[in-house]
Design a protein around this motif. Structure first.
Motif, PDB file in Angstrom:
ATOM      1  N   GLU A 197       0.823  -1.205   0.000  1.00 42.77           N
ATOM      2  CA  GLU A 197       0.000   0.000   0.000  1.00 42.77           C
ATOM      3  C   GLU A 197       0.858   1.256   0.000  1.00 42.77           C
ATOM      4  O   GLU A 197       0.492   2.274  -0.606  1.00 42.77           O
ATOM      5  N   TYR A 254     -11.475   0.553  -4.306  1.00 42.40           N
ATOM      6  CA  TYR A 254     -10.420  -0.318  -3.752  1.00 42.40           C
ATOM      7  C   TYR A 254      -9.410   0.497  -2.943  1.00 42.40           C
ATOM      8  O   TYR A 254      -9.029   0.121  -1.826  1.00 42.40           O
ATOM      9  N   ASN A 304     -10.773   1.570   0.333  1.00 41.14           N
ATOM     10  CA  ASN A 304     -10.823   0.423   1.235  1.00 41.14           C
ATOM     11  C   ASN A 304      -9.443   0.119   1.836  1.00 41.14           C
ATOM     12  O   ASN A 304      -9.346  -0.360   2.979  1.00 41.14           O
ATOM     13  N   CYS A 305      -8.388   0.421   1.098  1.00 39.53           N
ATOM     14  CA  CYS A 305      -7.023   0.205   1.585  1.00 39.53           C
ATOM     15  C   CYS A 305      -6.518   1.362   2.435  1.00 39.53           C
ATOM     16  O   CYS A 305      -5.373   1.336   2.915  1.00 39.53           O
ATOM     17  N   ASN A 320      -3.547  -8.477  -5.931  1.00 33.68           N
ATOM     18  CA  ASN A 320      -3.831  -8.365  -4.503  1.00 33.68           C
ATOM     19  C   ASN A 320      -5.205  -8.938  -4.217  1.00 33.68           C
ATOM     20  O   ASN A 320      -6.174  -8.644  -4.945  1.00 33.68           O
ATOM     21  N   GLU A 321      -5.324  -9.761  -3.180  1.00 35.46           N
ATOM     22  CA  GLU A 321      -6.613 -10.361  -2.858  1.00 35.46           C
ATOM     23  C   GLU A 321      -7.397  -9.401  -1.962  1.00 35.46           C
ATOM     24  O   GLU A 321      -7.030  -9.143  -0.815  1.00 35.46           O
ATOM     25  N   ASN A 322      -8.468  -8.881  -2.535  1.00 35.88           N
ATOM     26  CA  ASN A 322      -9.322  -7.921  -1.834  1.00 35.88           C
ATOM     27  C   ASN A 322     -10.682  -7.947  -2.512  1.00 35.88           C
ATOM     28  O   ASN A 322     -10.753  -7.938  -3.747  1.00 35.88           O
TER      29      ASN A 322
END
Length: 301
Positions: free
Chosen positions: A187, A211, A214-215, A266-268
Motif C-alpha cells: 500500500e 479499492y 478500502n485500503c 492483490n486479494e481484496n
C-alpha cells in the motif's frame, strides 16, 4: 369453460358502446351470441360484469376492473401477433449499442461474433465511451442496450451481468517492482509510485477508487502523473516505465504473457467486479435487442 379472447372482445365492445346490439354489429355477431359470451364470462368469473337496465348498459364495479385488464390483454395479443408475423423482417434491423472500453474491446467482439453466426442478418453498430456516458445514452434512448463495468443507483435501469472481471495493479517490468510479491503490492508503494489514471466516468476508475479507499489510500493523494482515455495508451506508458496503474485483468493478459509488464493480484473483495448489459426498464426492446439479451442470459450464466 375458460375465458378466451373472443369473450373479452365482446365484453370490451359492450362497455365501449354501452350496447349489446352495437357490439354485435361491430363484431359481426348475432345479439344472442353476444349475450351468450357475456353470460359465459360472468359465470367463469363468478361476478356480474355488465349491469343491464331499461335505460343503460354499463360495467359493474368488477366489470370496470376487468375492462382495464381486458384492454391490455387484447393489446398485448395484437402486439404479439404483429411481432411474430413480422419477426424475420424485424431481425434485419441494425442494433445500436454503447459500451465502455473493457466490454467493447475484450468481451463483446466474441459475443457479437457468436451471435451473428446464428443470426447473420443482424448488423451491430457499437459506440465506445465511458460507463457514465453509456448509462446516459441508455436513459435518453440513444441506444437500446449498453455495456458497462459498473452500475449506478437508478431504478430506471436494469443491469444484467455478462461477465466477471478483476482489477489488478500493473507496473513496469523493472527490478524495483519485481521485488514485490505478485499477490501483495504494498500500500505504501501505491501512495508514492507515479500513478496513471483513467478519466472520470470510467467504470474501472470508479471501482479502483473504491479499492484504494478500502485500503486507506485517498485517490486524491496519489502521485498521479497522467490521465488517459485509452487502455492501450496506459499499457504502452507502463511499458515505457512511466508509472503504475490499476487496470482490468482481461485487458493486460497479453502484455503480461509477453513479460512487458508486471501484474499484481492483490486479494481484496474490492478488486473483483462484474461487467453488465444495461437497458431501460420501461422501454420496449426491439425483437433483435430482446433476442440478444436472451442470448446473453443463456450464454453468460
Amino acid at each position: 369453460m375458460h375465458m378466451n379472447f373472443r369473450q373479452l372482445e365482446v365484453f370490451v365492445s359492450i362497455v365501449k358502446f354501452h350496447s349489446f346490439s352495437k357490439a354485435a354489429e361491430e363484431l359481426y355477431l348475432t345479439q344472442p351470441t353476444v349475450s351468450a359470451h357475456i353470460s359465459a364470462l360472468e359465470e367463469e368469473m363468478g361476478v356480474q360484469l355488465i349491469v343491464r337496465s331499461t335505460k343503460a348498459v354499463y360495467p359493474s364495479a368488477a366489470g370496470a376492473v376487468l375492462y382495464e385488464y381486458a384492454n391490455n390483454l387484447l393489446m398485448m395479443r395484437d402486439r404479439t401477433y404483429y411481432a411474430m408475423k413480422n419477426y424475420p423482417e424485424m431481425l434485419t434491423s441494425t442494433l445500436e449499442v454503447a459500451a465502455s472500453t473493457v466490454p467493447a474491446e475484450y468481451i463483446l467482439p466474441k459475443l457479437i461474433h457468436e451471435f451473428t453466426q446464428q443470426y447473420p442478418q443482424v448488423l451491430f453498430s457499437m459506440r465506445e465511451t465511458d460507463s457514465g456516458q453509456v448509462i446516459r445514452r441508455v436513459l435518453t434512448d440513444e441506444v437500446m442496450l449498453g455495456f458497462t463495468g459498473t452500475t449506478m443507483d437508478d431504478d430506471k435501469c436494469q443491469f444484467q451481468e455478462i461477465a466477471k472481471d478483476r482489477l489488478v495493479i500493473v507496473a513496469p517490468n523493472t527490478e524495483a517492482y519485481a521485488q514485490y510479491p505478485r499477490d501483495a503490492f504494498p500500500e505504501d508503494a501505491l501512495r508514492t509510485a507515479p500513478f496513471l489514471q483513467r478519466m472520470l466516468g470510467s467504470g474501472t476508475r470508479k471501482e479502483s477508487d473504491a479499492y484504494l479507499i478500502n485500503c486507506g489510500v485517498n485517490p486524491a493523494d496519489l502521485h498521479t502523473v497522467a490521465y488517459f482515455d485509452s487502455i492501450e495508451s496506459i499499457k504502452r506508458a507502463i511499458e515505457q516505465g512511466m508509472g503504475i496503474a490499476i487496470m482490468s485483468e482481461i485487458s493486460v493478459l497479453d502484455t503480461e504473457q509477453q513479460k512487458k509488464v508486471l501484474v499484481f493480484r492483490n486479494e481484496n473483495p474490492f478488486m473483483h467486479r462484474r461487467l453488465y448489459c444495461v437497458y431501460r426498464k420501461e422501454r420496449q426492446l426491439s425483437p433483435t435487442a430482446e433476442l440478444f439479451v436472451k442470448y446473453l442470459k443463456d450464454t453468460c450464466q
